[in-house]
Design a protein around this motif. Sequence first.
Motif, PDB file in Angstrom:
ATOM      1  N   LYS A  29     -22.073 -38.292  15.206  1.00 13.18           N
ATOM      2  CA  LYS A  29     -21.190 -37.212  15.659  1.00 13.18           C
ATOM      3  C   LYS A  29     -20.805 -36.256  14.537  1.00 13.18           C
ATOM      4  N   GLU A  30     -20.623 -36.781  13.347  1.00 13.69           N
ATOM      5  CA  GLU A  30     -20.214 -35.918  12.231  1.00 13.69           C
ATOM      6  C   GLU A  30     -21.279 -34.869  11.932  1.00 13.69           C
ATOM      7  N   LYS A  31     -22.517 -35.139  12.285  1.00 17.42           N
ATOM      8  CA  LYS A  31     -23.589 -34.153  12.112  1.00 17.42           C
ATOM      9  C   LYS A  31     -23.735 -33.279  13.357  1.00 17.42           C
ATOM     10  N   ALA A  32     -23.567 -33.884  14.518  1.00 16.44           N
ATOM     11  CA  ALA A  32     -23.738 -33.149  15.777  1.00 16.44           C
ATOM     12  C   ALA A  32     -22.637 -32.118  15.996  1.00 16.44           C
ATOM     13  N   PHE A  33     -21.407 -32.473  15.640  1.00 17.49           N
ATOM     14  CA  PHE A  33     -20.261 -31.604  15.904  1.00 17.49           C
ATOM     15  C   PHE A  33     -19.739 -30.915  14.645  1.00 17.49           C
ATOM     16  N   LYS A  34     -20.593 -30.753  13.655  1.00 19.42           N
ATOM     17  CA  LYS A  34     -20.179 -30.130  12.391  1.00 19.42           C
ATOM     18  C   LYS A  34     -19.771 -28.673  12.624  1.00 19.42           C
ATOM     19  N   VAL A  35     -18.604 -28.314  12.112  1.00 16.07           N
ATOM     20  CA  VAL A  35     -18.083 -26.954  12.263  1.00 16.07           C
ATOM     21  C   VAL A  35     -19.063 -25.962  11.639  1.00 16.07           C
ATOM     22  N   GLY A  36     -19.329 -24.888  12.367  1.00 18.52           N
ATOM     23  CA  GLY A  36     -20.247 -23.857  11.904  1.00 18.52           C
ATOM     24  C   GLY A  36     -21.667 -24.039  12.409  1.00 18.52           C
ATOM     25  N   THR A  37     -21.955 -25.198  13.020  1.00 24.60           N
ATOM     26  CA  THR A  37     -23.293 -25.426  13.566  1.00 24.60           C
ATOM     27  C   THR A  37     -23.290 -25.135  15.067  1.00 24.60           C
ATOM     28  N   ASP A  38     -24.485 -25.121  15.630  1.00 20.73           N
ATOM     29  CA  ASP A  38     -24.627 -24.789  17.049  1.00 20.73           C
ATOM     30  C   ASP A  38     -24.895 -26.013  17.902  1.00 20.73           C
ATOM     31  N   ILE A  39     -24.420 -25.937  19.137  1.00 21.90           N
ATOM     32  CA  ILE A  39     -24.785 -26.897  20.172  1.00 21.90           C
ATOM     33  C   ILE A  39     -25.446 -26.113  21.296  1.00 21.90           C
ATOM     34  N   LEU A  40     -26.132 -26.815  22.167  1.00 19.56           N
ATOM     35  CA  LEU A  40     -26.798 -26.180  23.301  1.00 19.56           C
ATOM     36  C   LEU A  40     -26.167 -26.652  24.606  1.00 19.56           C
ATOM     37  N   ILE A  41     -25.773 -25.699  25.428  1.00 16.27           N
ATOM     38  CA  ILE A  41     -25.269 -25.980  26.768  1.00 16.27           C
ATOM     39  C   ILE A  41     -26.024 -25.040  27.692  1.00 16.27           C
ATOM     40  N   ASN A  42     -26.719 -25.607  28.684  1.00 16.18           N
ATOM     41  CA  ASN A  42     -27.555 -24.793  29.586  1.00 16.18           C
ATOM     42  C   ASN A  42     -28.539 -23.912  28.812  1.00 16.18           C
ATOM     43  N   ASN A  43     -29.152 -24.478  27.769  1.00 13.26           N
ATOM     44  CA  ASN A  43     -30.135 -23.786  26.938  1.00 13.26           C
ATOM     45  C   ASN A  43     -29.590 -22.555  26.218  1.00 13.26           C
ATOM     46  N   ARG A  44     -28.277 -22.473  26.076  1.00 15.97           N
ATOM     47  CA  ARG A  44     -27.658 -21.375  25.337  1.00 15.97           C
ATOM     48  C   ARG A  44     -26.922 -21.967  24.132  1.00 15.97           C
ATOM     49  N   GLU A  45     -27.024 -21.287  22.993  1.00 22.26           N
ATOM     50  CA  GLU A  45     -26.379 -21.781  21.780  1.00 22.26           C
ATOM     51  C   GLU A  45     -24.928 -21.324  21.709  1.00 22.26           C
ATOM     52  N   TYR A  46     -24.067 -22.239  21.281  1.00 26.58           N
ATOM     53  CA  TYR A  46     -22.650 -21.958  21.047  1.00 26.58           C
ATOM     54  C   TYR A  46     -22.306 -22.507  19.668  1.00 26.58           C
ATOM     55  N   THR A  47     -21.522 -21.756  18.907  1.00 23.02           N
ATOM     56  CA  THR A  47     -21.142 -22.174  17.562  1.00 23.02           C
ATOM     57  C   THR A  47     -19.806 -22.905  17.601  1.00 23.02           C
ATOM     58  N   ILE A  48     -19.766 -24.065  16.952  1.00 27.63           N
ATOM     59  CA  ILE A  48     -18.557 -24.890  16.896  1.00 27.63           C
ATOM     60  C   ILE A  48     -17.611 -24.323  15.837  1.00 27.63           C
ATOM     61  N   THR A  49     -16.332 -24.097  16.218  1.00 28.64           N
ATOM     62  CA  THR A  49     -15.350 -23.595  15.246  1.00 28.64           C
ATOM     63  C   THR A  49     -14.321 -24.655  14.850  1.00 28.64           C
ATOM     64  N   SER A  50     -14.200 -25.723  15.646  1.00 31.23           N
ATOM     65  CA  SER A  50     -13.338 -26.836  15.233  1.00 31.23           C
ATOM     66  C   SER A  50     -13.822 -28.106  15.898  1.00 31.23           C
ATOM     67  N   TYR A  51     -13.537 -29.229  15.233  1.00 33.07           N
ATOM     68  CA  TYR A  51     -13.904 -30.539  15.775  1.00 33.07           C
ATOM     69  C   TYR A  51     -12.854 -31.552  15.363  1.00 33.07           C
ATOM     70  N   ARG A  52     -12.503 -32.421  16.299  1.00 35.28           N
ATOM     71  CA  ARG A  52     -11.612 -33.546  16.005  1.00 35.28           C
ATOM     72  C   ARG A  52     -11.835 -34.631  17.039  1.00 35.28           C
ATOM     73  N   ARG A  53     -11.420 -35.846  16.682  1.00 35.39           N
ATOM     74  CA  ARG A  53     -11.457 -36.963  17.625  1.00 35.39           C
ATOM     75  C   ARG A  53     -10.079 -37.065  18.264  1.00 35.39           C
ATOM     76  N   HIS A  54     -10.036 -37.378  19.553  1.00 33.51           N
ATOM     77  CA  HIS A  54      -8.766 -37.588  20.246  1.00 33.51           C
ATOM     78  C   HIS A  54      -8.987 -38.684  21.280  1.00 33.51           C
ATOM     79  N   LYS A  55      -8.372 -39.850  21.038  1.00 33.77           N
ATOM     80  CA  LYS A  55      -8.587 -41.031  21.883  1.00 33.77           C
ATOM     81  C   LYS A  55     -10.091 -41.320  21.937  1.00 33.77           C
ATOM     82  N   ASN A  56     -10.696 -41.375  23.118  1.00 36.57           N
ATOM     83  CA  ASN A  56     -12.135 -41.660  23.220  1.00 36.57           C
ATOM     84  C   ASN A  56     -12.977 -40.399  23.312  1.00 36.57           C
ATOM     85  N   TYR A  57     -12.401 -39.261  22.998  1.00 40.43           N
ATOM     86  CA  TYR A  57     -13.083 -37.986  23.215  1.00 40.43           C
ATOM     87  C   TYR A  57     -13.388 -37.269  21.902  1.00 40.43           C
TER      88      TYR A  57
END
Length: 162
Positions: A29-57
């Motif tokens: 997760k620390e690599k997948a949700f790294k701030v400044g990197t992109d994720i893909l949702i519906n084949n579209r890229e979105y840039t992560i601006t913050s990440y944190r753990r909260h309970k099981n999420y």
Amino acid sequence: MMEKVYIGKIVSTHGIKGEIRIISDFPYKEKAFKVGTDILINNREYTITSYRRHKNYDMITLKDYTNINDVMFLMRQSVYKEKSKLYLEEDEILDSELMNYKVLSEGGQQGEICEIFFASPTNKILRVKFIDKEILIPFFSPLIKKVDYKNKEIIVEVIEGM
């Protein structure tokens, strides 16, 4: 062609500032949700601006999405990451790839991995089928003698009675 890796699923929002709640059992997760990197949702890229753990999420915010109403269309969507952008080390292997590894016993038997599951959040178990039997082997145990990433083989010690 880019290879996508499943990271998790968006289950809800959190607060009113566009934070997204993701349920994920992805091991890096620390690599997948790294701030400044992109994720893909519906084949579209979105840039992560913050990440944190909260309970099981896993909680993230996305660039240019600062309001709960901006992210509602993403609910119940699957989240992916381009595999090449995970920058995994040689010994960081995805379960989907591990399924293709050959399992060799020190006695020369060859087996195949039928299933990978977690007995606990940190205890990965391999269900290995040999010709005459099926055994469960904890991935992080002394029974795993060597993981050969280059040749895609796992050398295991099969103890009498297993």
